[in-house]
Structure formats: structure tokens, C-alpha cells
Design a protein around this motif. Structure first.
Motif, PDB file in Angstrom:
ATOM      1  N   ASN A   1       0.849  -1.174   0.000  1.00 41.46           N
ATOM      2  CA  ASN A   1       0.000   0.000   0.000  1.00 41.46           C
ATOM      3  C   ASN A   1       0.896   1.239   0.000  1.00 41.46           C
ATOM      4  OD1 ASN A   1      -1.974   1.990   0.619  1.00 41.46           O
ATOM      5  ND2 ASN A   1      -3.242   0.365   1.521  1.00 41.46           N
ATOM      6  N   ALA A   2       0.533   2.219  -0.776  1.00 39.11           N
ATOM      7  CA  ALA A   2       1.333   3.462  -0.826  1.00 39.11           C
ATOM      8  C   ALA A   2       1.246   4.208   0.499  1.00 39.11           C
ATOM      9  CB  ALA A   2       0.831   4.347  -1.954  1.00 39.11           C
ATOM     10  N   LEU A   3       0.165   3.931   1.234  1.00 43.49           N
ATOM     11  CA  LEU A   3      -0.024   4.646   2.507  1.00 43.49           C
ATOM     12  C   LEU A   3       0.335   3.731   3.676  1.00 43.49           C
ATOM     13  CD1 LEU A   3      -3.546   6.095   1.623  1.00 43.49           C
ATOM     14  CD2 LEU A   3      -1.341   7.266   1.415  1.00 43.49           C
ATOM     15  N   PRO A   4       0.961   4.293   4.719  1.00 43.04           N
ATOM     16  CA  PRO A   4       1.344   3.432   5.853  1.00 43.04           C
ATOM     17  C   PRO A   4       0.164   2.968   6.704  1.00 43.04           C
ATOM     18  CG  PRO A   4       2.011   5.731   6.235  1.00 43.04           C
ATOM     19  CD  PRO A   4       1.406   5.690   4.858  1.00 43.04           C
ATOM     20  N   GLY A   5      -1.011   3.584   6.517  1.00 39.74           N
ATOM     21  CA  GLY A   5      -2.186   3.193   7.302  1.00 39.74           C
ATOM     22  C   GLY A   5      -3.157   4.362   7.355  1.00 39.74           C
ATOM     23  N   PHE A   6      -4.148   4.189   8.183  1.00 38.78           N
ATOM     24  CA  PHE A   6      -5.153   5.230   8.399  1.00 38.78           C
ATOM     25  C   PHE A   6      -4.569   6.262   9.360  1.00 38.78           C
ATOM     26  CE2 PHE A   6      -8.428   7.018  11.073  1.00 38.78           C
ATOM     27  CZ  PHE A   6      -9.437   7.374  10.183  1.00 38.78           C
ATOM     28  N   TRP A   7      -4.571   7.516   8.940  1.00 42.88           N
ATOM     29  CA  TRP A   7      -4.002   8.549   9.826  1.00 42.88           C
ATOM     30  C   TRP A   7      -5.017   8.959  10.891  1.00 42.88           C
ATOM     31  CZ3 TRP A   7       0.096  10.399  11.876  1.00 42.88           C
ATOM     32  CH2 TRP A   7       0.084  11.640  12.531  1.00 42.88           C
ATOM     33  N   CYS A   8      -4.597   8.713  12.115  1.00 44.50           N
ATOM     34  CA  CYS A   8      -5.454   9.062  13.246  1.00 44.50           C
ATOM     35  C   CYS A   8      -4.783  10.262  13.915  1.00 44.50           C
ATOM     36  CB  CYS A   8      -5.499   7.844  14.183  1.00 44.50           C
ATOM     37  SG  CYS A   8      -6.585   8.055  15.553  1.00 44.50           S
ATOM     38  N   ALA A   9      -5.376  11.417  13.824  1.00 42.58           N
ATOM     39  CA  ALA A   9      -4.711  12.659  14.251  1.00 42.58           C
ATOM     40  C   ALA A   9      -4.487  12.718  15.766  1.00 42.58           C
ATOM     41  CB  ALA A   9      -5.519  13.859  13.796  1.00 42.58           C
ATOM     42  N   ASN A  10      -5.386  12.077  16.533  1.00 48.62           N
ATOM     43  CA  ASN A  10      -5.222  12.011  18.010  1.00 48.62           C
ATOM     44  C   ASN A  10      -4.906  13.379  18.611  1.00 48.62           C
ATOM     45  OD1 ASN A  10      -5.709   9.303  18.152  1.00 48.62           O
ATOM     46  ND2 ASN A  10      -3.545   8.713  18.161  1.00 48.62           N
ATOM     47  N   GLU A  11      -5.680  14.359  18.280  1.00 46.03           N
ATOM     48  CA  GLU A  11      -5.393  15.700  18.784  1.00 46.03           C
ATOM     49  C   GLU A  11      -5.376  15.708  20.319  1.00 46.03           C
ATOM     50  OE1 GLU A  11      -6.871  20.158  17.943  1.00 46.03           O
ATOM     51  OE2 GLU A  11      -7.730  18.598  16.670  1.00 46.03           O
ATOM     52  N   GLY A  12      -4.377  16.359  20.880  1.00 49.68           N
ATOM     53  CA  GLY A  12      -4.214  16.339  22.348  1.00 49.68           C
ATOM     54  C   GLY A  12      -3.323  15.177  22.774  1.00 49.68           C
ATOM     55  N   HIS A  13      -3.014  14.324  21.832  1.00 44.84           N
ATOM     56  CA  HIS A  13      -2.080  13.229  22.132  1.00 44.84           C
ATOM     57  C   HIS A  13      -1.098  13.159  20.960  1.00 44.84           C
ATOM     58  CE1 HIS A  13      -0.402   9.686  23.738  1.00 44.84           C
ATOM     59  NE2 HIS A  13      -1.091   8.794  23.031  1.00 44.84           N
ATOM     60  N   ILE A  14      -0.819  11.994  20.441  1.00 46.04           N
ATOM     61  CA  ILE A  14       0.145  11.885  19.349  1.00 46.04           C
ATOM     62  C   ILE A  14      -0.502  11.192  18.158  1.00 46.04           C
ATOM     63  CG2 ILE A  14       2.357  10.861  18.664  1.00 46.04           C
ATOM     64  CD1 ILE A  14       3.162  11.012  21.618  1.00 46.04           C
ATOM     65  N   GLY A  15      -0.440  11.884  17.025  1.00 42.95           N
ATOM     66  CA  GLY A  15      -1.024  11.298  15.818  1.00 42.95           C
ATOM     67  C   GLY A  15      -0.273  10.055  15.387  1.00 42.95           C
ATOM     68  N   THR A  16      -1.011   9.107  14.804  1.00 43.01           N
ATOM     69  CA  THR A  16      -0.327   7.881  14.372  1.00 43.01           C
ATOM     70  C   THR A  16      -1.121   7.193  13.263  1.00 43.01           C
ATOM     71  OG1 THR A  16       0.740   5.879  15.178  1.00 43.01           O
ATOM     72  CG2 THR A  16      -1.426   6.331  16.041  1.00 43.01           C
ATOM     73  N   TYR A  17      -0.451   6.277  12.575  1.00 41.60           N
ATOM     74  CA  TYR A  17      -1.143   5.499  11.544  1.00 41.60           C
ATOM     75  C   TYR A  17      -1.677   4.206  12.141  1.00 41.60           C
ATOM     76  CZ  TYR A  17       0.674   8.614   7.956  1.00 41.60           C
ATOM     77  OH  TYR A  17       0.939   9.714   7.186  1.00 41.60           O
ATOM     78  N   VAL A  18      -2.905   3.890  11.768  1.00 44.87           N
ATOM     79  CA  VAL A  18      -3.546   2.660  12.241  1.00 44.87           C
ATOM     80  C   VAL A  18      -3.639   1.717  11.036  1.00 44.87           C
ATOM     81  CG1 VAL A  18      -5.709   1.730  13.194  1.00 44.87           C
ATOM     82  CG2 VAL A  18      -4.886   3.968  13.918  1.00 44.87           C
ATOM     83  N   PRO A  19      -3.304   0.425  11.210  1.00 49.07           N
ATOM     84  CA  PRO A  19      -3.430  -0.489  10.075  1.00 49.07           C
ATOM     85  C   PRO A  19      -4.855  -0.441   9.486  1.00 49.07           C
ATOM     86  CG  PRO A  19      -2.336  -1.563  11.899  1.00 49.07           C
ATOM     87  CD  PRO A  19      -2.808  -0.236  12.408  1.00 49.07           C
ATOM     88  N   PHE A  20      -4.931  -0.494   8.171  1.00 47.47           N
ATOM     89  CA  PHE A  20      -6.244  -0.356   7.515  1.00 47.47           C
ATOM     90  C   PHE A  20      -7.241  -1.415   7.959  1.00 47.47           C
ATOM     91  CE2 PHE A  20      -3.738   2.119   4.342  1.00 47.47           C
ATOM     92  CZ  PHE A  20      -4.464   3.301   4.453  1.00 47.47           C
TER      93      PHE A  20
END
Ligand code: MAN
Length: 561
Positions: free
Chosen positions: A100-119
Motif C-alpha cells: 500500500n502506498a499509505l502506511p495506514g489510516f491517519w489518526c490525528a489524536n489531537e491532544g495526544h500523538i497522531g499515528t497510523y492505524v493499520p487499515f
């Protein structure tokens, strides 16, 4: 929770202040924003020849072979490396072996740390708060699950833990710095000891040389000793013995004669008194011819005594003769009674025939001559084994003592020099831990690690201790363990491994050995012990010695100056 430790998997992406622009489709991470403009069309990121309508983004249908048209759904999750392999008729390659060209679903997690979640976690009806605390990976309108935003609480807790970790790291670093200081001091002491030992050895070498000379000299002059002890061996020795005895007998006899003389003198005195009395008291008017003749004889005797006394032997002189022989009076026999001569007395004893002044003068030369005669086999060597003089014995013992001291100090020096070259880890740090031990309870045993020494398995049932290996060296190996929430684990990355080999033999197997894996911790602690295979043990141990080399704040290192 899909994975208990997922929280710790939160990627190292910088604490996010990123807020997805209104125009960006769901699930697009900040670094991919440039591909998702507000144009009417969308070009697949990895396949620029495929151009889609913008409305095809996140329409839950995987249209780009690299999945880039579905950043916010699970439609292309089969491209996820984590998804199960399955032949896909619709896929261009026919396999899931397309990344996949994308590392995962971007979860912005505002107030914490944004991260990619597996699709594959997206829109699956489960809130994955450990990864996506804002709950945005579940699309309420599609799957029906609405996940509340917990980022405030999760972020707060994370920051608390992070602060704790930071403080613990600082404490560990501080403790490490203390250990380094201690190690430096211990090294300095070894260096001082080495310098002292080197000095001392120089001194001992000189001393040994001197003592060697003294001993050789004593031994040489021993060979040239004059006369043997009384009654032993040579003719002169026998004569000496006889003379000494004779002198002793004469002294005893003189003593007795003096006693007899004193007794006789007493008797003479008594008789003289009687005759004096007769002279004074006889009656000359009696015509006793016998008495008159006796008195006349007495008077002649007394007159003779008064006039004709010869020179008397003074008592003081006699007492002087009666004194025992010693160094200060009479004959000093000891001077003639040195041990070690052989029957070749006449040659050995040359000095004995010389007057004292010449004896001293020639002694050295005669000695050298004797030694030369002995060394060249002309004169037999004196046997010294039976009667070595005190001087030679003392010289020999002093030399032996110096040699022993020299050899023991040399070994100590070599040992200390080896110690200085030994690998004690970065900054010599294990020098500070050497001699200390840590242990832990585990099942029926207590396991003990003694730094730079040995590992031991101690039976709690009283079956004794088993050596699990003796320290050999420090290695480095890659650890690949999941991080633990309590921090008491090896984690991932290069770790120091202390090898302890050649422990007690295993029944029907090799000698026991232990690999001691180290990870950073505030204090020394054996976290766990495993017997990976029979008699091969793995200890996981926390210690500040394994922490990163963090410089003390404000203290510049040499390189920085
Ligand atoms: C003891 C212990 C064990 C080891 C066996 C091998 O019981 O040292 O750890 O496996 O001996 O016989």
C-alpha cells in the motif's frame, strides 16, 4: 484491546499539532496531504497513469492498485502487509504482494500523538483507543460504531508516564555517572598500585642483588674457614680440643692446690701461735734443756721468717688465671673453633699459624687462594651441608625472602596490569560493580549474579548451590523483545551481553553457562531467568550501567571544549 502493549507502539512521530485541513479526505496523513488537493480528479500515488474522479476517494472501493484512493476505509486493507494472504481476482498482480502506498489510516489524536492505524482496524466495529484515541478510525455512519474521543485522558496519562520515564531516565543517568566516577577512582587506584609496585620492585631488585652478593661472599669465606670445632676432624682441631681440656684440668688443679695451701697456712699459723706462747711463758730459771733448745729454735725460725721472705704470688694474679676463658680473658677458644674445615687443615688453617697482625692482613688473600684452589679442584670443598655457619644461613634466608617477595610482588603487578587491560565495558563502568551481587527468586531456586565473577543457582530446598558460569567477556547482541509497560525488559536494539561460561557440569551434558542480557534501569535488578535449553541460562538484568551515556547537564565533555 487488540494488543495489550499497543500503546507503546505509538510511533515516534512528533507530538502532533497537525489538524487535517477540511479539504483533506479522511485518514490522510500530513506527509501525503499534497496528493489529495481539491481538484476534481485524483491520481493514484504509485500508479500515475490511473486517474480517478475525486468522488472515488474513500468510496469503499479499492480502485488504485496501491490503495491510495482509500486512505479512510478498509477497502484496500488486503494490501496491508498485516492482512492475511489471499488471491484476489480484482488485483492487478493477482496477489496481495502489492504494498500500500499509505502506511495506514491517519489518526490525528489531537491532544495526544497522531499515528497510523493499520487499515484492517478501520471500520471494523472495534474502537482501538490504544492506537487511535480520538476514535476516528471507526466511521460512525458506515459501521454504526461511534467511538468517543478519549485523547484528553489518554494524552494526559501518556504525558504523566512520559514524565515518569523521563525522570527515571535522568535518575538512571545520574546513577550511571556515579558509577563512572567510582570506576574512574578504582582505575586510578589500580594505576597508583601499579606505579608503587614498579617502584618497590626496583628497590627489591637492588636489595636482591646486594643480598645475593652478601650470600655469595659469606659462602665463599665459609669455604675458607679455619679450624673445625674441638675434637672434630683435623689434627689441629684434635690438638685444640686436647689443649682446651688440658688448660681446664690445670686450672682445676691449681684451684685445689690453692685450697690445700690455705689449709696448711692455717696449721702453720696455729703452730706459730703455740710456739710464740711457749717463748713468752716459759720460765728461764728452770734448767730444762729441752725447753730452752725449743725456744731457741723458734727464735731462729721467727728471725729467718722476718728477714728472708721471697716474692709472694699475688692472689689477684692467681684469681685472674682461675677465671674461665672468654673473649676478654685468657684464651678465646671460639676464635679457633669455626666450623666447616676438612682434613686438609694445614692448608685451610694457614692463618692459625700466623701472628695476629699478619693474620688479618692475609685473611682475604688466603681466602681467595683457597676458593681458587677449591674451584679448580686442587683442594677438596669443605662440606657445608652439615654445619653451615649462622652467617651463611642468615644470608641465604635473607636472599630467599627477598626473592620470594620479589616474585609475589611481580605476580601482583602482572595481575594488576592485566586487570587494567581487561574490558570492563563502556567507561570502565563494571569496575564499579565488580564484587557486588544481585539475585532474584524464581521457582525452586534463587538466582544470583555476581558482576564480573559468576552466576549461581541456589536451591531453596537446601540442595546446595550450582555454579552457572564464570565471567568471560562482554559481547553485544541485538534484542528484539516487545517493550514492557513496567520497563523491565530488554526491548529492541543492541544490548550488552555478559558471558558466563564453564559452570558446573550438566548431567549428561555440557558445563552450565549463562548469558546475562542487560538493559537500562535505575537500579541493579535481575528481572527474570530462563533456562532456554538444558543448563543454558538467560538472565535479563536491569542496571544503570547499561543506560545511554547521557552527559551531565551543563558539564561539557572534552570534545565539546
Ligand atoms: C538442576 C538444575 C537445572 C538443570 C538440571 C540439569 O536440576 O541445575 O537447572 O536443568 O539440574 O540436570
Amino acid at each position: 484491546m487488540r494488543r495489550t502493549d499497543a500503546l507503546l507502539l505509538v510511533s515516534g512521530i512528533a507530538y502532533s499539532s497537525f489538524v487535517a485541513a477540511e479539504s483533506l479526505p479522511r485518514g490522510v496523513g500530513p506527509e501525503f496531504a499534497k496528493f489529495y488537493g481539491s481538484k476534481a480528479t485524483f491520481t493514484c500515488i504509485g500508479n500515475p497513469s490511473i486517474v480517478l474522479k475525486s468522488s472515488q476517494i474513500n468510496d469503499n472501493s479499492c480502485d488504485c492498485p496501491d490503495g491510495s484512493d482509500e486512505p479512510g476505509t478498509a477497502a484496500c486493507s488486503y494490501l496491508d502487509p498485516l492482512s492475511p494472504e489471499q488471491p484476489l481476482p480484482g488485483s492487478l498482480t493477482g496477489t496481495t504482494n502489492t504494498t500500500n502506498a499509505l502506511p495506514g489510516f491517519w489518526c490525528a489524536n489531537e491532544g495526544h500523538i497522531g499515528t497510523y492505524v493499520p487499515f484492517m482496524y478501520v471500520n471494523d466495529g472495534v474502537c482501538d483507543y490504544e492506537l487511535c484515541c480520538d476514535g476516528s478510525e471507526e466511521f460512525a455512519h458506515v459501521g454504526g460504531v461511534k467511538c468517543e474521543n478519549r485523547c484528553a485522558a489518554v494524552g494526559k496519562e501518556w504525558r504523566r508516564l512520559e514524565e515518569e520515564r523521563k525522570q527515571s531516565k535522568e535518575r538512571s543517568a545520574k546513577r550511571r555517572r556515579t558509577l563512572v566516577k567510582e570506576a574512574r577512582e578504582l582505575r586510578r587506584r589500580v594505576e597508583v598500585m601499579i606505579a608503587n609496585l614498579q617502584e618497590e620492585l626496583k628497590r627489591l631488585e637492588l636489595k636482591k642483588g646486594e643480598l645475593q652478593k652478601k650470600f655469595e661472599e659469606a659462602e665463599r669465606s665459609e669455604r675458607g674457614k679455619v679450624v673445625k670445632g674441638e675434637g672434630q676432624g683435623g689434627k689441629l682441631g684434635v690438638l685444640l680440643g686436647l689443649a682446651k681440656n688440658r688448660v681446664s684440668e690445670l686450672r682445676d688443679t691449681l684451684d685445689k692446690v690453692l685450697d690445700q695451701r690455705d689449709d696448711l697456712q692455717d696449721k702453720v699459723d696455729q703452730l706459730e701461735d703455740i710456739l710464740k706462747k711457749l717463748q713468752d711463758e716459759y720460765n728461764p730459771n728452770f734448767n730444762d734443756e729441752g725447753v730452752k733448745a725449743a725456744v731457741k729454735s723458734w727464735e731462729n725460725y721467727a728471725a729467718e721468717q722476718a728477714s728472708g721472705k721471697g716474692p709472694e704470688l699475688a692472689d689477684a694474679d692467681i684469681m685472674e688465671i682461675l677465671k674461665e676463658d672468654s673473649e676478654t680473658s685468657g684464651i678465646n677458644w671460639a676464635e679457633f673453633q669455626e666450623e666447616g674445615a676438612s682434613d686438609a687443615d694445614i692448608v685451610y688453617n694457614l692463618e692459625a699459624y700466623l701472628p695476629p697482625f699478619a693474620r688479618d692482613y692475609l685473611h682475604e688473600k688466603l681466602n681467595l687462594l683457597r676458593v681458587w684452589l677449591i674451584e679448580n679442584g686442587i683442594l677438596a670443598d669443605n662440606p657445608t651441608s652439615s654445619g653451615e655457619s649462622r652467617l651463611v644461613t642468615a644470608a641465604r634466608e635473607a636472599l630467599e625472602a627477598a626473592k620470594n617477595e620479589l616474585s609475589s610482588k611481580t605476580s601482583t603487578l602482572e595481575e594488576e596490569q592485566r586487570d587494567l587491560e581487561k574490558d570492563y565495558g563502556p567507561d570502565d563502568i563494571f569496575r564499579a560493580l565488580k564484587g557486588k551481587c544481585v539475585s532474584t527468586d524464581s521457582g525452586e531456586y534463587e538466582y544470583e549474579l555476581c558482576w564480573m565473577d559468576r552466576t549461581t543457582q541456589k536451591s531453596k530446598k537446601g540442595h546446595g548451590n550450582t555454579n552457572m558460569g564464570n565471567f568471560v567477556r562482554i559481547d553485544r547482541e541485538m534484542a528484539d523483545d516487545e517493550e514492557r509497560a513496567d520497563g523491565k525488559g530488554l526491548g529492541k536494539g543492541q544490548r550488552m551481553v555478559l558471558r558466563y561460561d564453564n559452570g558446573q557440569g550438566c548431567w549428561n551434558g555440557p558445563n552450565r553457562r549463562t548469558d546475562v542480557w542487560l538493559a537500562c534501569a535505575e537500579t541493579e535488578e535481575v528481572w527474570r531467568v530462563r533456562e532456554a535449553e538444558k543448563c543454558v541460562y538467560k538472565m535479563e538484568v536491569g542496571t544503570p550501567a547499561a543506560c545511554e551515556d547521557v552527559h551531565e547537564p551543563g558539564v561539557k565533555t572534552k570534545d565539546e571544549l
